[in-house]
Design a protein around this motif. Structure first.
Motif, PDB file in Angstrom:
ATOM      1  N   PRO A 158       0.798  -1.227   0.000  1.00 62.48           N
ATOM      2  CA  PRO A 158       0.000   0.000   0.000  1.00 62.48           C
ATOM      3  C   PRO A 158       0.832   1.280   0.000  1.00 62.48           C
ATOM      4  O   PRO A 158       0.437   2.272  -0.627  1.00 62.48           O
ATOM      5  CB  PRO A 158      -0.855  -0.124   1.265  1.00 62.48           C
ATOM      6  CG  PRO A 158      -0.169  -1.157   2.112  1.00 62.48           C
ATOM      7  CD  PRO A 158       0.491  -2.086   1.170  1.00 62.48           C
ATOM      8  N   LYS A 159       1.971   1.312   0.708  1.00 61.30           N
ATOM      9  CA  LYS A 159       2.794   2.526   0.711  1.00 61.30           C
ATOM     10  C   LYS A 159       3.358   2.798  -0.681  1.00 61.30           C
ATOM     11  O   LYS A 159       3.338   3.940  -1.161  1.00 61.30           O
ATOM     12  CB  LYS A 159       3.923   2.396   1.728  1.00 61.30           C
ATOM     13  CG  LYS A 159       3.464   2.385   3.178  1.00 61.30           C
ATOM     14  CD  LYS A 159       4.646   2.270   4.132  1.00 61.30           C
ATOM     15  CE  LYS A 159       4.187   2.241   5.582  1.00 61.30           C
ATOM     16  NZ  LYS A 159       5.343   2.112   6.527  1.00 61.30           N
ATOM     17  N   GLY A 160       3.862   1.764  -1.320  1.00 61.24           N
ATOM     18  CA  GLY A 160       4.378   1.933  -2.662  1.00 61.24           C
ATOM     19  C   GLY A 160       3.289   2.285  -3.647  1.00 61.24           C
ATOM     20  O   GLY A 160       3.484   3.108  -4.551  1.00 61.24           O
ATOM     21  N   ASP A 161       2.124   1.691  -3.479  1.00 67.94           N
ATOM     22  CA  ASP A 161       0.986   1.999  -4.340  1.00 67.94           C
ATOM     23  C   ASP A 161       0.653   3.483  -4.261  1.00 67.94           C
ATOM     24  O   ASP A 161       0.410   4.140  -5.279  1.00 67.94           O
ATOM     25  CB  ASP A 161      -0.200   1.137  -3.910  1.00 67.94           C
ATOM     26  CG  ASP A 161      -1.446   1.365  -4.754  1.00 67.94           C
ATOM     27  OD1 ASP A 161      -1.317   1.729  -5.941  1.00 67.94           O
ATOM     28  OD2 ASP A 161      -2.551   1.169  -4.212  1.00 67.94           O
ATOM     29  N   ALA A 162       0.642   4.036  -3.055  1.00 66.92           N
ATOM     30  CA  ALA A 162       0.313   5.449  -2.884  1.00 66.92           C
ATOM     31  C   ALA A 162       1.331   6.343  -3.589  1.00 66.92           C
ATOM     32  O   ALA A 162       0.968   7.330  -4.256  1.00 66.92           O
ATOM     33  CB  ALA A 162       0.245   5.791  -1.397  1.00 66.92           C
ATOM     34  N   VAL A 163       2.619   6.011  -3.471  1.00 66.69           N
ATOM     35  CA  VAL A 163       3.648   6.798  -4.139  1.00 66.69           C
ATOM     36  C   VAL A 163       3.524   6.665  -5.657  1.00 66.69           C
ATOM     37  O   VAL A 163       3.628   7.653  -6.399  1.00 66.69           O
ATOM     38  CB  VAL A 163       5.053   6.362  -3.671  1.00 66.69           C
ATOM     39  CG1 VAL A 163       6.145   7.037  -4.500  1.00 66.69           C
ATOM     40  CG2 VAL A 163       5.239   6.686  -2.197  1.00 66.69           C
ATOM     41  N   ALA A 164       3.284   5.457  -6.134  1.00 64.89           N
ATOM     42  CA  ALA A 164       3.167   5.234  -7.575  1.00 64.89           C
ATOM     43  C   ALA A 164       1.992   5.991  -8.164  1.00 64.89           C
ATOM     44  O   ALA A 164       2.074   6.540  -9.268  1.00 64.89           O
ATOM     45  CB  ALA A 164       3.043   3.739  -7.858  1.00 64.89           C
ATOM     46  N   ARG A 165       0.883   6.026  -7.453  1.00 61.74           N
ATOM     47  CA  ARG A 165      -0.307   6.726  -7.965  1.00 61.74           C
ATOM     48  C   ARG A 165      -0.046   8.227  -8.096  1.00 61.74           C
ATOM     49  O   ARG A 165      -0.513   8.858  -9.046  1.00 61.74           O
ATOM     50  CB  ARG A 165      -1.491   6.485  -7.036  1.00 61.74           C
ATOM     51  CG  ARG A 165      -2.066   5.092  -7.111  1.00 61.74           C
ATOM     52  CD  ARG A 165      -3.209   4.913  -6.120  1.00 61.74           C
ATOM     53  NE  ARG A 165      -3.604   3.516  -6.008  1.00 61.74           N
ATOM     54  CZ  ARG A 165      -4.459   2.902  -6.827  1.00 61.74           C
ATOM     55  NH1 ARG A 165      -5.000   3.576  -7.822  1.00 61.74           N
ATOM     56  NH2 ARG A 165      -4.757   1.638  -6.646  1.00 61.74           N
ATOM     57  N   GLU A 166       0.695   8.786  -7.146  1.00 65.98           N
ATOM     58  CA  GLU A 166       0.912  10.230  -7.161  1.00 65.98           C
ATOM     59  C   GLU A 166       2.069  10.649  -8.046  1.00 65.98           C
ATOM     60  O   GLU A 166       1.998  11.679  -8.730  1.00 65.98           O
ATOM     61  CB  GLU A 166       1.150  10.735  -5.739  1.00 65.98           C
ATOM     62  CG  GLU A 166       1.287  12.255  -5.663  1.00 65.98           C
ATOM     63  CD  GLU A 166       1.339  12.799  -4.256  1.00 65.98           C
ATOM     64  OE1 GLU A 166       1.454  14.027  -4.099  1.00 65.98           O
ATOM     65  OE2 GLU A 166       1.268  11.986  -3.297  1.00 65.98           O
ATOM     66  N   LEU A 167       3.146   9.863  -8.067  1.00 64.29           N
ATOM     67  CA  LEU A 167       4.367  10.306  -8.719  1.00 64.29           C
ATOM     68  C   LEU A 167       4.756   9.513  -9.951  1.00 64.29           C
ATOM     69  O   LEU A 167       5.669   9.918 -10.677  1.00 64.29           O
ATOM     70  CB  LEU A 167       5.528  10.255  -7.713  1.00 64.29           C
ATOM     71  CG  LEU A 167       5.379  11.088  -6.442  1.00 64.29           C
ATOM     72  CD1 LEU A 167       6.603  10.910  -5.548  1.00 64.29           C
ATOM     73  CD2 LEU A 167       5.175  12.553  -6.775  1.00 64.29           C
ATOM     74  N   GLY A 168       4.119   8.380 -10.204  1.00 61.58           N
ATOM     75  CA  GLY A 168       4.539   7.518 -11.296  1.00 61.58           C
ATOM     76  C   GLY A 168       3.583   7.505 -12.466  1.00 61.58           C
ATOM     77  O   GLY A 168       2.457   8.015 -12.398  1.00 61.58           O
ATOM     78  N   ASP A 169       4.061   6.896 -13.548  1.00 60.13           N
ATOM     79  CA  ASP A 169       3.248   6.685 -14.742  1.00 60.13           C
ATOM     80  C   ASP A 169       2.833   5.226 -14.886  1.00 60.13           C
ATOM     81  O   ASP A 169       2.177   4.860 -15.863  1.00 60.13           O
ATOM     82  CB  ASP A 169       4.043   7.104 -15.982  1.00 60.13           C
ATOM     83  CG  ASP A 169       4.411   8.569 -15.948  1.00 60.13           C
ATOM     84  OD1 ASP A 169       3.507   9.409 -16.033  1.00 60.13           O
ATOM     85  OD2 ASP A 169       5.615   8.878 -15.809  1.00 60.13           O
TER      86      ASP A 169
END
Length: 333
Positions: A158-169
């Protein structure tokens, strides 16, 4: 599904990537593992000079290994050498850190790093480690800012998911297939394995060389994320742990990660010979052409949009050709 490839960065990687382009692969990723590999950016630059079409990128960069300005400059250089072909991915450091005795970086650090990296590529002034800075490359030293390249993030929880949603493509996944993959439009999934000939015995020397390094990750991952008990619960796990525990505890990570993604180390060979090879089809994408195709269809149904295949063994052309043929052949009804 796009069909891409990956290579544990080596001196032959530029030529391997040129071969992958010749065969028709969509993208080539190379690993950021300085404890066992040449520099990832040097390798990608050489690959850019030897190719014209195939996508290129590091998969994955480990933020703690370089200042964000260094990775921003490396990205800009590659974007100039291979315009329109570059993508970048970041991860917390399964091999890039653990093989040097460190744990994974925190998602808080990952968040701050990627924000800074992306802002540098946009040409903004950032603050890092208490200092203000920006990319100041004159004409001819870098493409003009902003430099826009897609960024994938290796997230499984979940932590990585949150970062990916905001900062990743998109996502760059391996070993696990998190349920939230279906919510992303770009999911690159890194996998290993080998396409078997009909009636080829699963424990053959060829299969051990071609499928073994990927199979061994089941033991490496079980050890890192579950500890010795998790490994001993696997077929051949006692033999694997017995071999690893012959190394002093402070240097045990060296025994675990030696040969990672390239060849079997002493512990891996012990586990394989003790019957661990029965896990090959569970730990890797290995099987007949039709079986591999069915596995890829299942991954697509779970959200994978780009399969990233790493060939192993002495004949990369054979592995790349056979996997691409399986991936682009319709599965039987």
């Amino acid at each position: 599904m796009q069909v891409s490839c990956a290579f544990p960065t080596s001196l032959s990687s530029p030529d391997d990537i040129a071969l992958a382009e010749e065969l028709g692969y969509d993208r080539a990723w190379v690993y950021d593992t300085p404890q066992q590999s040449p520099d990832v950016w040097m390798t990608l630059a050489l690959a850019a000079e030897r190719t014209t079409r195939i996508g290129l990128g590091p998969g994955v960069l480990v933020p703690s290994l370089r200042h964000p300005m260094v990775n921003a400059a490396g990205t800009a250089t590659l974007a100039a050498l291979a315009p329109g072909r570059v993508a970048v991915s970041f991860g917390t450091g399964f091999t890039g850190r653990r093989a040097m005795g460190y744990g994974a970086i925190t998602w808080r650090f990952m968040d701050a790093y990627i924000r800074t990296y992306r802002a540098l590529l946009r040409g903004e002034v950032v603050e890092w480690e208490g200092a203000r800075m920006r990319m100041m490359h004159p004409d001819g030293h870098s493409p003009a800012r902003p430099i826009d390249v897609p960024v994938l993030i290796g997230a499984l929880g979940p932590k990585g998911d949150a970062v990916a949603r905001e900062l990743g493509d998109g996502l760059y996944a391996t070993l696990q297939t998190p349920e939230f993959m279906t919510e992303y439009s770009w999911v690159a999934y890194l996998a290993w394995g080998t396409v078997l000939d009909d009636a080829e015995p699963a424990g053959s020397d060829r299969i051990r060389a071609a499928g073994g390094p990927g199979w061994a990750l089941a033991y490496h991952g079980a050890y890192e994320f579950g500890g010795p008990d998790a490994v001993r619960g696997l077929p051949g796990g006692d033999a694997w742990m017995d071999a690893v525990e012959r190394t002093p505890e402070r240097e045990r990570h060296l025994a675990v990660h030696s040969g990672h993604c390239v060849e079997l180390n002493d512990a891996d060979r012990a586990a394989w010979d003790a019957g661990g090879h029965v896990l090959l089809d569970q730990a890797t994408i290995s099987g007949t052409r039709d079986g591999v195709r069915r596995t890829l269809d299942d991954l697509a149904a779970r959200g994978v949009t780009e399969i990233v295949y790493q060939p192993c063994g002495p004949d990369p052309r054979r592995e790349l050709e056979r996997f691409l043929d399986a991936a682009r052949t319709a599965a039987p009804a």
